[in-house]
Design a protein around this motif. Structure first.
Motif, PDB file in Angstrom:
ATOM      1  N   PHE A 269      24.079 -27.135 -31.608  1.00 47.37           N
ATOM      2  CA  PHE A 269      25.191 -26.811 -32.504  1.00 47.37           C
ATOM      3  C   PHE A 269      26.514 -27.342 -31.955  1.00 47.37           C
ATOM      4  O   PHE A 269      27.288 -27.972 -32.683  1.00 47.37           O
ATOM      5  N   ASN A 270      26.801 -27.079 -30.688  1.00 53.43           N
ATOM      6  CA  ASN A 270      28.085 -27.487 -30.107  1.00 53.43           C
ATOM      7  C   ASN A 270      28.265 -28.993 -30.136  1.00 53.43           C
ATOM      8  O   ASN A 270      29.354 -29.498 -30.435  1.00 53.43           O
ATOM      9  N   ASP A 271      27.203 -29.726 -29.843  1.00 52.39           N
ATOM     10  CA  ASP A 271      27.274 -31.189 -29.887  1.00 52.39           C
ATOM     11  C   ASP A 271      27.581 -31.671 -31.301  1.00 52.39           C
ATOM     12  O   ASP A 271      28.426 -32.553 -31.509  1.00 52.39           O
ATOM     13  N   ALA A 272      26.912 -31.060 -32.292  1.00 49.46           N
ATOM     14  CA  ALA A 272      27.119 -31.455 -33.686  1.00 49.46           C
ATOM     15  C   ALA A 272      28.502 -31.036 -34.175  1.00 49.46           C
ATOM     16  O   ALA A 272      29.167 -31.788 -34.900  1.00 49.46           O
ATOM     17  N   PHE A 273      28.941 -29.837 -33.783  1.00 52.49           N
ATOM     18  CA  PHE A 273      30.256 -29.316 -34.196  1.00 52.49           C
ATOM     19  C   PHE A 273      31.378 -30.238 -33.729  1.00 52.49           C
ATOM     20  O   PHE A 273      32.285 -30.574 -34.481  1.00 52.49           O
ATOM     21  N   ASP A 274      31.307 -30.655 -32.470  1.00 54.40           N
ATOM     22  CA  ASP A 274      32.368 -31.488 -31.906  1.00 54.40           C
ATOM     23  C   ASP A 274      32.423 -32.870 -32.547  1.00 54.40           C
ATOM     24  O   ASP A 274      33.474 -33.505 -32.579  1.00 54.40           O
ATOM     25  N   LYS A 275      31.280 -33.332 -33.051  1.00 57.52           N
ATOM     26  CA  LYS A 275      31.238 -34.660 -33.664  1.00 57.52           C
ATOM     27  C   LYS A 275      31.583 -34.639 -35.154  1.00 57.52           C
ATOM     28  O   LYS A 275      31.802 -35.690 -35.758  1.00 57.52           O
ATOM     29  N   LYS A 276      31.652 -33.436 -35.751  1.00 59.64           N
ATOM     30  CA  LYS A 276      31.877 -33.323 -37.195  1.00 59.64           C
ATOM     31  C   LYS A 276      33.377 -33.328 -37.480  1.00 59.64           C
ATOM     32  O   LYS A 276      34.048 -32.290 -37.488  1.00 59.64           O
ATOM     33  N   GLU A 277      33.933 -34.506 -37.712  1.00 60.08           N
ATOM     34  CA  GLU A 277      35.374 -34.655 -37.902  1.00 60.08           C
ATOM     35  C   GLU A 277      35.866 -34.111 -39.243  1.00 60.08           C
ATOM     36  O   GLU A 277      37.040 -33.786 -39.399  1.00 60.08           O
ATOM     37  N   ASP A 278      34.977 -34.012 -40.225  1.00 64.64           N
ATOM     38  CA  ASP A 278      35.391 -33.597 -41.564  1.00 64.64           C
ATOM     39  C   ASP A 278      35.291 -32.086 -41.779  1.00 64.64           C
ATOM     40  O   ASP A 278      35.442 -31.597 -42.899  1.00 64.64           O
ATOM     41  N   LEU A 279      35.072 -31.315 -40.715  1.00 66.61           N
ATOM     42  CA  LEU A 279      34.986 -29.862 -40.853  1.00 66.61           C
ATOM     43  C   LEU A 279      36.362 -29.298 -41.182  1.00 66.61           C
ATOM     44  O   LEU A 279      37.329 -29.525 -40.460  1.00 66.61           O
ATOM     45  N   GLU A 280      36.460 -28.571 -42.300  1.00 66.48           N
ATOM     46  CA  GLU A 280      37.735 -28.018 -42.753  1.00 66.48           C
ATOM     47  C   GLU A 280      37.556 -26.562 -43.165  1.00 66.48           C
ATOM     48  O   GLU A 280      36.448 -26.113 -43.458  1.00 66.48           O
ATOM     49  N   LEU A 281      38.683 -25.826 -43.212  1.00 62.55           N
ATOM     50  CA  LEU A 281      38.653 -24.481 -43.765  1.00 62.55           C
ATOM     51  C   LEU A 281      38.312 -24.569 -45.247  1.00 62.55           C
ATOM     52  O   LEU A 281      38.628 -25.573 -45.909  1.00 62.55           O
ATOM     53  N   LEU A 282      37.685 -23.540 -45.780  1.00 65.09           N
ATOM     54  CA  LEU A 282      37.325 -23.552 -47.190  1.00 65.09           C
ATOM     55  C   LEU A 282      38.579 -23.516 -48.054  1.00 65.09           C
ATOM     56  O   LEU A 282      39.602 -22.916 -47.684  1.00 65.09           O
ATOM     57  N   THR A 283      38.504 -24.150 -49.199  1.00 60.63           N
ATOM     58  CA  THR A 283      39.657 -24.324 -50.074  1.00 60.63           C
ATOM     59  C   THR A 283      40.323 -22.989 -50.416  1.00 60.63           C
ATOM     60  O   THR A 283      39.673 -22.082 -50.934  1.00 60.63           O
ATOM     61  N   GLY A 284      41.601 -22.886 -50.105  1.00 53.04           N
ATOM     62  CA  GLY A 284      42.390 -21.720 -50.488  1.00 53.04           C
ATOM     63  C   GLY A 284      42.416 -20.596 -49.478  1.00 53.04           C
ATOM     64  O   GLY A 284      43.276 -19.707 -49.557  1.00 53.04           O
ATOM     65  N   VAL A 285      41.511 -20.600 -48.506  1.00 55.37           N
ATOM     66  CA  VAL A 285      41.427 -19.445 -47.597  1.00 55.37           C
ATOM     67  C   VAL A 285      42.595 -19.409 -46.609  1.00 55.37           C
ATOM     68  O   VAL A 285      43.086 -18.333 -46.248  1.00 55.37           O
TER      69      VAL A 285
END
Length: 223
Positions: free
Chosen positions: A76-92
């Motif tokens: 998970f940590n390896d994938a999380f760090d590589k996921k550049e497009d991870l964003e907060l959900l819209t409006g939260v």
């Protein structure tokens, strides 16, 4: 009047579910076990420890649960760090800042591990808005058991009757209601096949609620 909002994290604040899913199924593949979609969906809202305890029992694995947890966490940590497009959900983010600015207490109660919560909170600079962070790894039983929400409510500045929970999963909603707390269900695009019918209110977007509306929910529900 509602004075405290208890947020779930995955599927409500941020969508890390695809990263978790990737990590789990990568590990299932390594373990050479066939976890069906139906079975995986039933784990939603469970801590990693309880998920692997169930998997260990179902497939009669010899592996130590702690070793399974650590392997999944590494993937998970390896994938999380590589996921550049991870964003907060819209409006939260707008909603969180609105609540905080107007004096609403915010508490996080997530089944995620403390390490994962910290990674998300650091990445999106959320620490300033929440008075307490509660992780499911501190409880022997996962949602739908109410322990995590009962503990979160005990940290509130107000009685439980003046708290609400925002959740997106069947197990999370069941846990909130079992704890006797008003529950708003967020009908997240990312949380599929979840039964939201037990919630007090269902929303499809965070722009459907704000401080003024949430603050009077308990009054409205008692009319």
């Amino acid at each position: 009047m509602i004075q405290t909002v208890i947020f779930d994290m995955d599927g409500v604040i941020v969508d890390t579910e695809p990263v978790h899913r990737y990590a789990y199924f990568q590990q299932f593949s390594e373990l050479k076990i066939d976890v069906t979609e139906e079975m995986f969906t039933s784990f939603t809202g469970n801590s990693t420890r309880n998920t692997f305890q169930k998997v260990k029992d179902i497939f009669q694995l010899d592996h130590d649960v702690e070793d399974l947890i650590q392997r999944k966490r590494t993937i998970f940590n390896d994938a999380f760090d590589k996921k550049e497009d991870l964003e907060l959900l819209t409006g939260v983010e707008i909603l969180i800042k609105d609540f905080h600015h107007k004096g609403m207490q915010l508490i996080l109660a997530s089944s995620a591990s403390k390490v994962t919560i910290e990674r998300v909170f650091n990445r999106f600079k959320l620490h300033d808005y929440f008075t307490h962070i509660v992780s499911g790894e501190d409880f022997p039983k996962s949602k739908p058991h109410p322990a995590i929400f009962e503990h979160a409510a005990s940290l509130s500045i107000a009685p439980k009757e003046n708290c609400i929970v925002i959740e997106d999963s069947t197990n999370g909603i069941k846990a909130a209601k079992a704890a006797g707390i008003f529950c708003i269900a967020y009908n997240s695009f990312h949380s599929k096949d979840q039964d939201l019918s037990a919630a007090d209110v269902v929303i499809n977007h965070f722009n459907e609620i704000d401080y003024e509306k949430v603050a009077r929910y308990r009054l409205d529900i008692n009319k």
